[in-house]
Write an enzyme that holds these catalytic residues in place. Sequence first.
Site, mmCIF file in Angstrom:
data_model
loop_
_atom_site.group_PDB
_atom_site.id
_atom_site.type_symbol
_atom_site.label_atom_id
_atom_site.label_comp_id
_atom_site.label_asym_id
_atom_site.label_seq_id
_atom_site.Cartn_x
_atom_site.Cartn_y
_atom_site.Cartn_z
ATOM 1 N N THR A 13 0.740 -1.324 -0.074
ATOM 2 C CA THR A 13 0.012 0.020 -0.137
ATOM 3 C C THR A 13 0.777 1.256 -0.012
ATOM 4 N N LEU A 81 9.206 -4.321 1.675
ATOM 5 C CA LEU A 81 9.134 -2.807 1.546
ATOM 6 C C LEU A 81 8.414 -2.415 2.695
ATOM 7 N N ALA A 82 7.743 -3.121 3.806
ATOM 8 C CA ALA A 82 7.099 -2.662 4.921
ATOM 9 C C ALA A 82 7.996 -2.193 5.877
ATOM 10 N N GLN A 84 8.255 1.525 9.133
ATOM 11 C CA GLN A 84 7.726 2.878 9.522
ATOM 12 C C GLN A 84 8.974 3.510 8.888
ATOM 13 N N SER A 85 8.408 4.422 7.960
ATOM 14 C CA SER A 85 9.651 4.934 6.859
ATOM 15 C C SER A 85 9.765 6.229 7.142
ATOM 16 N N SER A 126 18.455 1.347 3.242
ATOM 17 C CA SER A 126 18.428 2.839 2.932
ATOM 18 C C SER A 126 19.884 3.864 2.749
ATOM 19 N N GLU A 128 19.922 6.331 4.485
ATOM 20 C CA GLU A 128 19.860 6.742 5.740
ATOM 21 C C GLU A 128 20.867 6.114 6.637
ATOM 22 N N TYR A 150 15.272 5.630 12.877
ATOM 23 C CA TYR A 150 14.757 5.063 11.600
ATOM 24 C C TYR A 150 16.215 4.395 10.930
ATOM 25 N N HIS A 180 13.875 8.256 -3.229
ATOM 26 C CA HIS A 180 13.235 8.052 -4.685
ATOM 27 C C HIS A 180 11.776 8.735 -4.474
ATOM 28 N N ARG A 185 4.148 9.756 -3.634
ATOM 29 C CA ARG A 185 4.997 10.059 -2.193
ATOM 30 C C ARG A 185 4.044 10.451 -1.207
HETATM 31 P P1 NDP Z 1 5.864 3.920 2.401
HETATM 32 O O1 NDP Z 1 6.007 4.594 3.789
HETATM 33 O O2 NDP Z 1 5.075 4.764 1.380
HETATM 34 O O3 NDP Z 1 5.396 2.453 2.711
HETATM 35 C C1 NDP Z 1 5.630 1.655 3.746
HETATM 36 C C2 NDP Z 1 4.553 0.508 3.767
HETATM 37 O O4 NDP Z 1 4.945 -0.066 4.931
HETATM 38 C C3 NDP Z 1 3.201 0.937 3.762
HETATM 39 O O5 NDP Z 1 2.306 -0.062 2.885
HETATM 40 C C4 NDP Z 1 2.824 0.422 5.404
HETATM 41 O O6 NDP Z 1 1.357 0.246 5.286
HETATM 42 C C5 NDP Z 1 3.830 -0.730 5.230
HETATM 43 N N1 NDP Z 1 3.919 -0.947 7.027
HETATM 44 C C6 NDP Z 1 4.266 -0.325 7.858
HETATM 45 N N2 NDP Z 1 4.434 -0.859 9.022
HETATM 46 C C7 NDP Z 1 3.873 -1.916 8.788
HETATM 47 C C8 NDP Z 1 3.537 -3.151 9.671
HETATM 48 N N3 NDP Z 1 3.651 -3.121 11.034
HETATM 49 N N4 NDP Z 1 3.015 -4.205 8.900
HETATM 50 C C9 NDP Z 1 2.937 -4.315 7.490
HETATM 51 N N5 NDP Z 1 3.115 -3.455 6.946
HETATM 52 C C10 NDP Z 1 3.650 -2.153 7.371
HETATM 53 O O7 NDP Z 1 7.476 3.727 2.048
HETATM 54 P P2 NDP Z 1 8.085 3.818 0.679
HETATM 55 O O8 NDP Z 1 7.308 3.006 -0.152
HETATM 56 O O9 NDP Z 1 8.579 5.001 0.308
HETATM 57 O O10 NDP Z 1 9.251 2.800 1.027
HETATM 58 C C11 NDP Z 1 9.286 1.626 0.690
HETATM 59 C C12 NDP Z 1 10.385 0.656 1.571
HETATM 60 O O11 NDP Z 1 11.650 1.202 1.143
HETATM 61 C C13 NDP Z 1 10.480 1.088 3.045
HETATM 62 O O12 NDP Z 1 10.960 0.183 3.903
HETATM 63 C C14 NDP Z 1 11.449 2.343 3.310
HETATM 64 O O13 NDP Z 1 11.989 2.521 4.717
HETATM 65 C C15 NDP Z 1 12.319 2.012 2.183
HETATM 66 N N6 NDP Z 1 13.121 3.120 1.578
HETATM 67 C C16 NDP Z 1 12.342 4.046 0.876
HETATM 68 C C17 NDP Z 1 13.382 5.014 0.249
HETATM 69 C C18 NDP Z 1 12.339 6.128 -0.360
HETATM 70 O O14 NDP Z 1 13.126 6.954 -0.925
HETATM 71 N N7 NDP Z 1 11.102 5.961 -0.712
HETATM 72 C C19 NDP Z 1 14.522 4.949 0.062
HETATM 73 C C20 NDP Z 1 15.236 3.731 0.919
HETATM 74 C C21 NDP Z 1 14.490 2.857 1.572
HETATM 75 P P3 NDP Z 1 0.189 1.239 5.584
HETATM 76 O O15 NDP Z 1 -0.350 1.641 4.404
HETATM 77 O O16 NDP Z 1 -0.702 0.288 6.337
HETATM 78 O O17 NDP Z 1 0.799 2.277 6.405
HETATM 79 P P1 GDR Z 2 14.411 11.350 4.303
HETATM 80 O O1 GDR Z 2 13.062 12.213 3.399
HETATM 81 O O2 GDR Z 2 14.575 11.825 5.643
HETATM 82 O O3 GDR Z 2 15.607 11.652 3.510
HETATM 83 O O4 GDR Z 2 13.847 9.931 4.228
HETATM 84 P P2 GDR Z 2 12.214 13.588 3.891
HETATM 85 O O5 GDR Z 2 11.745 13.784 2.316
HETATM 86 O O6 GDR Z 2 11.498 13.395 4.791
HETATM 87 O O7 GDR Z 2 13.390 14.507 4.105
HETATM 88 C C1 GDR Z 2 14.646 15.017 3.386
HETATM 89 C C2 GDR Z 2 15.278 16.235 3.594
HETATM 90 O O8 GDR Z 2 14.489 17.410 3.455
HETATM 91 C C3 GDR Z 2 14.420 18.009 4.837
HETATM 92 N N1 GDR Z 2 13.322 18.847 4.952
HETATM 93 C C4 GDR Z 2 12.157 18.429 5.415
HETATM 94 N N2 GDR Z 2 11.868 17.131 5.202
HETATM 95 C C5 GDR Z 2 10.262 16.960 5.537
HETATM 96 N N3 GDR Z 2 9.999 16.003 5.715
HETATM 97 N N4 GDR Z 2 9.584 18.158 5.818
HETATM 98 C C6 GDR Z 2 9.841 19.300 5.763
HETATM 99 O O9 GDR Z 2 9.220 20.432 5.938
HETATM 100 C C7 GDR Z 2 11.526 19.622 5.498
HETATM 101 N N5 GDR Z 2 12.132 20.647 5.273
HETATM 102 C C8 GDR Z 2 13.397 20.429 5.114
HETATM 103 C C9 GDR Z 2 14.903 17.128 5.810
HETATM 104 O O10 GDR Z 2 15.350 17.675 6.974
HETATM 105 C C10 GDR Z 2 15.906 16.264 5.060
HETATM 106 O O11 GDR Z 2 17.015 16.503 5.508
HETATM 107 C C11 GDR Z 2 13.157 9.484 3.080
HETATM 108 C C12 GDR Z 2 12.368 8.317 3.528
HETATM 109 O O12 GDR Z 2 11.728 7.637 2.265
HETATM 110 C C13 GDR Z 2 13.092 7.153 4.180
HETATM 111 O O13 GDR Z 2 12.237 6.242 4.309
HETATM 112 C C14 GDR Z 2 14.362 6.663 3.012
HETATM 113 O O14 GDR Z 2 14.945 5.465 3.665
HETATM 114 C C15 GDR Z 2 15.192 7.931 2.832
HETATM 115 O O15 GDR Z 2 14.447 8.784 2.173
HETATM 116 C C16 GDR Z 2 16.535 7.265 1.876
#
Ligand code: NDP
Ligand code: GDR
Length: 327
Positions: A13, A81-82, A84-85, A126, A128, A150, A180, A185
């Site tokens: 999701t 992919l699940a 707390q992100s 990640s 991070e 995280y 990404h 998003r």
């Molecule tokens: P999202 O936050 O959009 O999605 C996270 C997903 O995990 C949701 O479907 C959420 O479900 C599910 N989830 C959270 N907690 C649980 C749980 N306890 N049991 C089952 N499902 C759960 O993240 P992204 O799609 O952006 O990212 C996907 C993965 O990649 C994550 O692990 C993230 O940390 C990692 N990642 C993301 C990056 C990015 O830039 N997007 C970069 C690097 C890593 P629900 O909809 O119910 O909340």
């Molecule tokens: P990030 O993404 O922490 O890199 O994690 P986010 O977009 O939240 O922040 C990126 C940078 O922007 C700065 N920032 C702000 N961020 C948010 N959210 N809101 C604001 O108002 C704001 N102003 C400035 C932040 O300080 C930060 O430096 C994402 C997630 O998808 C993770 O799950 C994943 O692992 C990493 O990317 C790679």
Amino acid sequence: MTANKRALITGITGQDGSYLADFLLQKEYEVFGLVRRSSTINFSRIEHIQDRVTLISGDMLDEMSLVQALSQCQPQEVYNLAAQSFVPASWAQPVFTGEATALGVTRILNAIRTVNPAIRFYQASSSEMFGKVREVPQTEQTPFYPRSPYGVAKVYGHWITVNYRESYGLHASSGILFNHESPRRGLEFVTRKVTHAVAQIKLGMANEVRLGNLDSHRDWGYAPDYVRAMWLMLQQDKPDDYVVSTGETHAVQELCEVAFEYVGLNWRDYVKQDPRFMRPADVDLLVGNPAKVHAKLGWEPEVTFKELVQIMVDADLKLLRDGKKAR
Ligand code: NDP
Ligand code: GDR
């Protein structure tokens, strides 16, 4: 005729889960998605494919539910992919973040060992994990220095994946993905927060956007490009770890400049800094070196930073003009 491959996606999701499901359906996979129970349905990102995927109830906090999910769908591939992100939420909920983002990985790996150790596994690691970076750009060899609960949880998830690969011979790969983004998003992440605000301001629905650290730099790519890299990793004979990134870095301020300029506005007139969005410890500079993923998997990003921002602004303008609520 050979049967279609089956894949289970945890986090279907979410942003990446929904794009990965689109991608695997195109490749004619049978797609299963793990979904946790919530009081309101949150399937908006997979609405368009809901009749083509099978959703299975389960939670990363409940190992038995993962065993049952795998037994039910008998996949050849699992994409974990699940998580707390959202980084700021990990200070507010460090223990839950550890349960879902760190220990959840061990639970799904245990479930794979129990149900079928031949299942190929992808772990969403990640950038991070690099946190307070030890070198620039970051590679698969760069030491980790996470800067948030995280990031710490992701380091655990990464190493338990490596450990189960080495201990039990699992085909387990870890993609160290840099940020990404996409129109799917979550609204709290900075790219979407900015593009959605730009669309609102352009349409006269808001007059400012409040942000935190404008000097922070990220290596931003386009989510549909990145899910292709996940799939490629599981098609290799040997499991491995890969940095996936564009190799370019941009400041949050530059994101604002590009997004506002695209609709003919000056970001300085609308962006306000607000200490509420500052983090207790931030990651100031991330830029990945994607040489290995280029050389070994032939992966290249197809969308540039500017195109990404424009795709997102266009999508938010359309959403608001259509009178739809942002998802
Ligand atoms: P999202 O936050 O959009 O999605 C996270 C997903 O995990 C949701 O479907 C959420 O479900 C599910 N989830 C959270 N907690 C649980 C749980 N306890 N049991 C089952 N499902 C759960 O993240 P992204 O799609 O952006 O990212 C996907 C993965 O990649 C994550 O692990 C993230 O940390 C990692 N990642 C993301 C990056 C990015 O830039 N997007 C970069 C690097 C890593 P629900 O909809 O119910 O909340
Ligand atoms: P990030 O993404 O922490 O890199 O994690 P986010 O977009 O939240 O922040 C990126 C940078 O922007 C700065 N920032 C702000 N961020 C948010 N959210 N809101 C604001 O108002 C704001 N102003 C400035 C932040 O300080 C930060 O430096 C994402 C997630 O998808 C993770 O799950 C994943 O692992 C990493 O990317 C790679």
